[in-house]
Design an enzyme around this catalytic site. Structure first.
Site, PDB file in Angstrom:
ATOM      1  N   GLU A 121       0.841  -1.194   0.000  1.00  0.00           N
ATOM      2  CA  GLU A 121       0.000   0.000   0.000  1.00  0.00           C
ATOM      3  C   GLU A 121       0.873   1.241   0.000  1.00  0.00           C
ATOM      4  O   GLU A 121       1.539   1.545   0.995  1.00  0.00           O
ATOM      5  CB  GLU A 121      -0.922   0.009   1.218  1.00  0.00           C
ATOM      6  CG  GLU A 121      -1.826   1.237   1.254  1.00  0.00           C
ATOM      7  CD  GLU A 121      -2.670   1.321   2.517  1.00  0.00           C
ATOM      8  OE1 GLU A 121      -3.301   2.375   2.728  1.00  0.00           O
ATOM      9  OE2 GLU A 121      -2.684   0.352   3.283  1.00  0.00           O
ATOM     10  N   LYS A 150      -9.438 -15.626  15.875  1.00  0.00           N
ATOM     11  CA  LYS A 150      -9.368 -14.958  14.571  1.00  0.00           C
ATOM     12  C   LYS A 150     -10.659 -14.210  14.236  1.00  0.00           C
ATOM     13  O   LYS A 150     -10.999 -14.015  13.071  1.00  0.00           O
ATOM     14  CB  LYS A 150      -9.006 -15.959  13.462  1.00  0.00           C
ATOM     15  CG  LYS A 150      -7.619 -16.569  13.641  1.00  0.00           C
ATOM     16  CD  LYS A 150      -7.278 -17.532  12.522  1.00  0.00           C
ATOM     17  CE  LYS A 150      -5.847 -18.006  12.650  1.00  0.00           C
ATOM     18  NZ  LYS A 150      -5.614 -18.802  13.876  1.00  0.00           N
ATOM     19  N   ASP A 202       0.835 -15.056  12.706  1.00  0.00           N
ATOM     20  CA  ASP A 202      -0.360 -15.628  12.075  1.00  0.00           C
ATOM     21  C   ASP A 202      -1.178 -14.460  11.521  1.00  0.00           C
ATOM     22  O   ASP A 202      -1.838 -13.737  12.261  1.00  0.00           O
ATOM     23  CB  ASP A 202      -1.165 -16.416  13.111  1.00  0.00           C
ATOM     24  CG  ASP A 202      -2.323 -17.178  12.483  1.00  0.00           C
ATOM     25  OD1 ASP A 202      -2.755 -16.792  11.384  1.00  0.00           O
ATOM     26  OD2 ASP A 202      -2.788 -18.147  13.097  1.00  0.00           O
ATOM     27  N   HIS A 257      -4.801  11.042  -1.771  1.00  0.00           N
ATOM     28  CA  HIS A 257      -5.348   9.843  -2.398  1.00  0.00           C
ATOM     29  C   HIS A 257      -6.109  10.166  -3.685  1.00  0.00           C
ATOM     30  O   HIS A 257      -6.905   9.361  -4.159  1.00  0.00           O
ATOM     31  CB  HIS A 257      -6.280   9.129  -1.417  1.00  0.00           C
ATOM     32  CG  HIS A 257      -5.552   8.496  -0.280  1.00  0.00           C
ATOM     33  ND1 HIS A 257      -5.073   9.214   0.796  1.00  0.00           N
ATOM     34  CD2 HIS A 257      -5.195   7.216  -0.059  1.00  0.00           C
ATOM     35  CE1 HIS A 257      -4.472   8.393   1.643  1.00  0.00           C
ATOM     36  NE2 HIS A 257      -4.530   7.185   1.142  1.00  0.00           N
TER      37      HIS A 257
END
Length: 809
Positions: free
Chosen positions: A101, A236, A310, A404
C-alpha cells in the site's frame, strides 16, 4: 459426481470420479516442490516463470505450510526511528513494514517523527492471555448447571494437566459460561513468548479428556456431545468478551504532542485533530464499529507479515481504542493521544517466526527468542499509534483526499503496455529514419540499464501504475531488406505521463506538506509549468529547426494516440558516446571546458528562436506562458513554498537566504514586468546536468527531457545551469566569463549591461519558481544535489545583487 472432474483450466484431470491429487503431499523437499509446480503449470495452463526458483529452505516448512510450491516477495519498508519509553523497550526503534500500500510506510514514519520530537511514546503491557473454549452439551438444563458448578472447582487439577502438555502455558482462569443445555468452558492461559493458539489447543484437549475420565469415574452425567472449541473463544474474530476478559496481549501506548510539533510535522492543529476525533467517535457508534480506531490494522498487518505472525489474527488484533484529549502542557497547548490494543495476538517464538527472513526482522526489533513477547507488543502498539496520529492529522488538515486523489475516467482506456513497445511500433519509425521502406524488425529485447527517467516522470509513475510510463531502453535487431545481414540499434523509448497526472502528483506533495502550502497550492497548480508536458516534448522532437535538432538526441520518431493516452518518443540511447550524463549529483565533474561547451550549445537554440516569438507561439505546442500579472498573483504560492522550505530545511536555507528570497518574492510586481519586456526565445527551462551531456567526440551538447520547454529570456537556461555546476564559493569574474560567452554566442546586439540585468532577473525567477519547488519535493524524496544547488544559487544571487548595487527593494 460427474464422470470426469475438470481441473482449473477446464480440461478433464481424471475420469471415473477420481479426485485430482497434488503430488508430493507431506514431502518437504525441492524435488517435491518442483513436482507440484509442474502439476500446477499443467493444470492451470499458466507458465508461472516467477515460481521457477525458491529461496525458502523446504526443510524449514513443516508446521508452517503444506503442499508448498514457492513463495512471494512482499516489499518491506522501514518506518521510524520512533522513540519508545516503555516497560520492556526503551530507545529508538525502526520497524519493518511489509506492505504493497503506497504511502503507508511514509505515513507511519511521519507519525513516528512527530512522537519522537515530542518526547516519545510511553508503552505498557497490562497482561497477556490466550483462550480456548471447549463446549459440552448435556441432555437437560439442570445437568448442564450441575456440570458448571462442579468443573469450576477443578481449576487446580486442570492447571496441573496443562503443565503435562506445555511448559509455556499456564492456566490462570477457568470460567464456565452456560447457554441453555450447553456449557462453554473458558480456559484462560498465559503463554509466555508464544502466541499460544496451538499449544493451548493441545493443553485444552488434554484437560477435556481428564474431565471426561473424572465424570465417568464418579458416575456423574456425561455430556451428550463435546468439542474442543465452540466458537466462544473468538479465535481470529473480534469478540467483545475478549476486549474485557482478554485474549492476546493487552497493550497501550501514549504520547503528548505540543502544538509546535503538530504544526511542523503533522501539518495541522491540536484543535482540528480533537474536533475530528470527537465527531468520529459518534460516527463509529452509529456505524456499529468495535471500539474506536483510525487504521492501526495497517501497521499490525505489516509487522505481522514481516515477522512471521499468524496473519489471520489481524482480524482480532486490529481493533483498538484510540483517543485524544487536549492538554495545557505548555503555553500554547497540545494534545495527548492514547491507543489501547486489547487483543494483540503475537508471538516471538514458534510458528512463522522460525523462518529465516522473518526471524531476521524480529532480530532487527530486538524481539527474537525468549523474553521478547512484551517488548514486541509494545513496539507494535507504539507504531500503530504513530499511524493513527498521522492519518487523523492528514484528514483534519485536509491532506487525506489530496494524497489519495485518483484520476477519474468516464471510459475504459486501452493503456499502453510493455508488450506494445515492439516491432509494430518501432518498424515504421526505423524505416523512415533509415530511409529503408522494406526494413523489417526481427527482434526487440529489453536492455538491463540504469537509465533514469526525468524527475517529473519518476514522481508521476508512483501514482499512475496502470500504464507504461517512463524510460525503456531496447535493443532492436533489424534488416534493411530480406536477405541482408541483421543489424542492431539501441534505442530509448520514452512514454510520457499526461499533464494532469503530473499536476495531481505535484499537488499531492504540496498537500502532504500541510500548512499554508497545502491550502494555497491547489489554486495555482495548473500554472506551475506542467500543462502540456505530454504533448510538448514530442513536438520538440518533431521540430525541423536545425539548431534545435543539433542538440537533441537523434530521434527515430514519435507516436501519439490520445484515445490510449499514449505519447511516446523513440530516440537514440546515449551510452559510451557521451560523457557527464546524469551528473547532477557529481557537479564537480563539469570542468570549465565542459561548462563552456554546454553554454555554447544551448546558445545555438536561443539564437535560432530569438526574435521569433510570434512564430514560436504559432507552432501550437508551446502552451500558456508565464506573465508578470500571473506571477504577481501567485506570490501567495511562492511565499508559502519559501515558508515551508525555511521551516523544513533550515540546514539548506538559512535565515539570511530566506530574507534574500523573501525580498525577491515581495518585489515580483516590479521586476517580473521588466523581465517580460526583454527579448525572449525558446528555452529548455530544465537545463541542468540531470538533462544534459556532452558527446565524447567533440564535446557538443546533447540536451534531453524538454517537457518544460517554454518562452523566456535566453539567460534563464544559463542561470539554472550555472547554479547546478558552479561551486558555492564561485567568484564573480568566473560567472561574468560564462555570461559573456553566452551573450556573444546568442548575438542579437544586446548590450552587456542589459544582458547582465536579464541574467539577474532570470536567476531570481529560477530561485522562486524552481528551487523552491525542488525544496518541496526534497521533503518527500531526497534530492542529493539540492544542498550544493541551494548554496550556489544564493551565492549567484549575492554576486548579481552586488553587481547591480543591491537587490531591488
Amino acid at each position: 459426481m460427474p464422470e470426469g472432474i475438470e481441473d482449473q483450466a477446464g480440461a478433464p484431470e481424471a475420469s471415473g470420479g477420481e479426485y485430482p491429487v497434488i503430488p508430493g503431499r507431506g514431502e518437504y523437499t525441492e524435488q517435491a516442490r518442483r513436482a507440484r509446480l509442474e502439476w500446477l503449470r499443467r493444470t492451470s495452463g499458466a507458465p508461472l516463470r516467477s515460481l521457477e526458483h525458491s529461496s525458502i529452505d523446504q526443510r524449514s516448512l513443516p508446521g508452517n505450510a503444506e503442499n508448498v510450491v514457492g513463495g512471494i516477495e512482499i516489499p518491506v519498508g522501514l518506518a521510524g526511528p520512533l522513540l519508545v519509553r516503555g516497560d520492556h523497550v526503551r530507545g529508538l526503534i525502526t520497524a519493518p513494514l511489509a506492505t504493497t500500500e503506497g504511502a503507508m510506510v511514509a505515513s507511519v514514519a511521519r507519525g513516528a517523527k512527530a512522537i519522537t520530537l515530542a518526547g516519545g511514546a510511553v508503552t505498557r503491557v497490562v497482561r497477556q492471555r490466550m483462550t480456548r473454549v471447549p463446549v459440552f452439551e448435556f441432555d437437560a438444563l439442570g445437568t448442564a448447571a450441575e456440570f458448571a458448578r462442579w468443573v469450576a472447582g477443578q481449576e487446580g487439577e486442570l492447571a496441573r494437566q496443562v503443565t503435562e502438555v506445555s511448559r509455556h502455558s499456564r492456566l490462570v482462569e477457568l470460567d464456565p459460561v452456560q447457554l441453555g443445555r450447553v456449557v462453554h468452558l473458558r480456559f484462560v492461559y498465559e503463554t509466555a513468548d508464544a502466541s499460544g493458539q496451538n499449544m493451548t489447543t493441545a493443553a485444552t484437549w488434554r484437560a477435556c479428556r481428564w474431565i471426561h475420565d473424572r465424570l465417568a469415574a464418579a458416575a456423574r452425567p456425561l455430556p451428550v456431545w463435546s468439542a474442543v472449541e465452540g466458537n466462544l473463544s473468538g479465535d481470529k474474530k473480534f469478540a467483545h468478551i475478549n476486549t474485557i476478559g482478554g485474549r492476546g496481549t493487552r497493550v497501550m501506548a501514549e504520547c503528548e504532542l505540543d502544538r509546535a510539533v503538530i504544526r511542523r510535522v503533522l501539518k495541522t492543529t491540536p484543535e482540528a485533530i480533537d474536533r475530528l476525533y470527537r465527531i468520529s467517535v459518534v460516527a463509529a457508534q452509529q456505524a456499529g464499529m468495535a471500539g474506536h480506531d483510525i487504521d492501526a490494522a495497517n501497521v499490525i498487518a505489516a509487522i505481522f507479515t514481516a515477522t512471521g505472525q499468524d496473519i489471520a489474527s489481524v482480524y482480532e488484533s486490529g481493533a483498538g481504542f484510540f483517543s485524544v484529549d487536549p492538554f495545557s502542557g505548555d503555553a500554547a497547548g497540545g494534545l495527548r493521544a492514547t491507543l489501547v490494543l486489547p487483543n494483540l495476538v503475537t508471538g516471538a517464538v514458534g510458528g512463522g517466526t522460525r523462518l529465516r527472513q522473518q526471524r531476521d526482522y524480529l532480530a532487527a526489533l530486538g524481539c527474537s527468542g525468549d523474553g521478547s513477547a512484551a517488548r514486541f507488543a509494545e513496539i507494535i502498539c507504539a507504531f500503530a499509534l504513530a499511524l493513527d496520529l498521522s492519518t487523523i492529522a492528514a484528514i483534519a488538515g485536509g491532506q487525506f483526499a489530496d494524497a489519495h486523489e485518483r484520476l477519474g475516467r468516464a471510459r475504459a482506456v486501452d493503456w499502453l503496455r510493455p508488450a506494445d513497445l515492439g516491432a509494430p511500433l518501432l518498424r515504421p519509425m526505423l524505416a523512415a529514419a533509415m530511409d529503408a521502406p522494406a526494413l523489417r524488425v526481427t527482434g526487440v529485447a529489453p536492455i538491463a540499464d540504469a537509465a533514469g527517467s526525468s524527475l517529473i516522470t519518476e514522481l508521476t509513475a508512483r501514482g499512475e501504475r496502470r500504464k507504461t510510463v517512463g524510460v525503456v531502453p531496447l535493443r532492436v535487431t533489424w534488416v534493411r531488406r530480406d536477405g541482408d545481414d541483421p543489424k542492431q540499434t539501441d534505442v530509448v523509448v520514452k512514454a510520457k505521463p499526461l499533464d494532469r497526472e503530473v499536476i495531481i502528483e505535484a499537488a499531492k506533495l504540496a498537500s502532504l506538506c500541510g500548512g499554508a502550502l497545502a491550502d494555497v497550492y491547489p489554486r495555482w497548480r495548473d500554472w506551475t509549468g506542467f500543462q502540456g508536458v505530454h504533448t510538448r516534448e514530442p513536438a520538440v522532437y518533431r521540430s525541423a529547426e536545425p539548431a534545435l535538432r543539433a542538440v537533441l538526441p537523434a530521434a527515430f520518431g514519435t507516436f501519439e494516440d490520445p484515445a490510449r493516452e499514449a505519447y511516446v518518443i523513440v530516440m537514440e540511447r546515449l551510452g559510451a558516446n557521451v560523457i557527464l550524463k546524469d551528473a547532477a549529483d557529481a557537479p564537480g565533474e563539469w570542468r570549465e571546458a565542459h561548462i563552456a561547451a554546454a553554454v555554447r550549445g544551448i546558445a545555438g537554440v536561443h539564437r535560432a528562436w530569438l526574435g521569433r516569438e510570434a512564430e514560436l507561439r504559432g507552432e501550437g505546442w508551446l502552451g500558456a506562458t508565464q506573465t508578470a500579472e500571473r506571477m504577481t498573483a501567485m506570490r501567495e504560492l511562492w511565499s508559502a513554498l519559501l515558508d515551508h522550505a525555511a521551516a523544513e530545511h533550515p540546514g539548506l536555507l538559512d535565515e539570511a537566504g530566506t530574507r534574500r528570497l523573501r525580498r525577491i518574492i515581495d518585489g515580483i510586481p516590479g521586476w517580473w514586468g521588466r523581465l517580460e519586456a526583454m527579448p525572449r526565445t525558446l528555452v529548455h527551462n530544465d537545463f541542468n546536468p540531470r538533462n544534459a551531456a556532452l558527446r565524447a567526440a567533440d564535446l557538443s551538447l546533447v540536451a534531453y527531457d524538454w517537457e518544460l520547454a517554454t518562452l523566456h529570456v535566453p539567460q534563464r537556461d544559463v542561470a539554472e545551469f550555472l547554479a547546478f555546476v558552479l561551486p558555492p564559493d564561485v567568484a564573480g569574474p568566473d560567472v561574468t566569463a560564462f555570461l559573456d560567452l553566452h551573450r556573444e554566442a546568442v548575438g542579437g546586439g544586446i548590450d552587456p549591461a542589459t544582458w547582465r540585468e536579464g541574467h539577474r532577473l532570470a536567476l531570481w525567477d529560477f530561485a522562486v519558481t524552481r528551487l523552491l519547488m525542488y525544496l518541496m519535493v526534497h521533503t518527500h524524496r531526497a534530492l542529493p544535489f539540492l544542498g550544493r544547488l541551494t548554496a550556489t544559487t544564493l551565492r549567484l544571487i549575492a554576486i548579481e545583487d552586488g553587481a547591480a548595487g543591491g537587490a531591488d527593494r
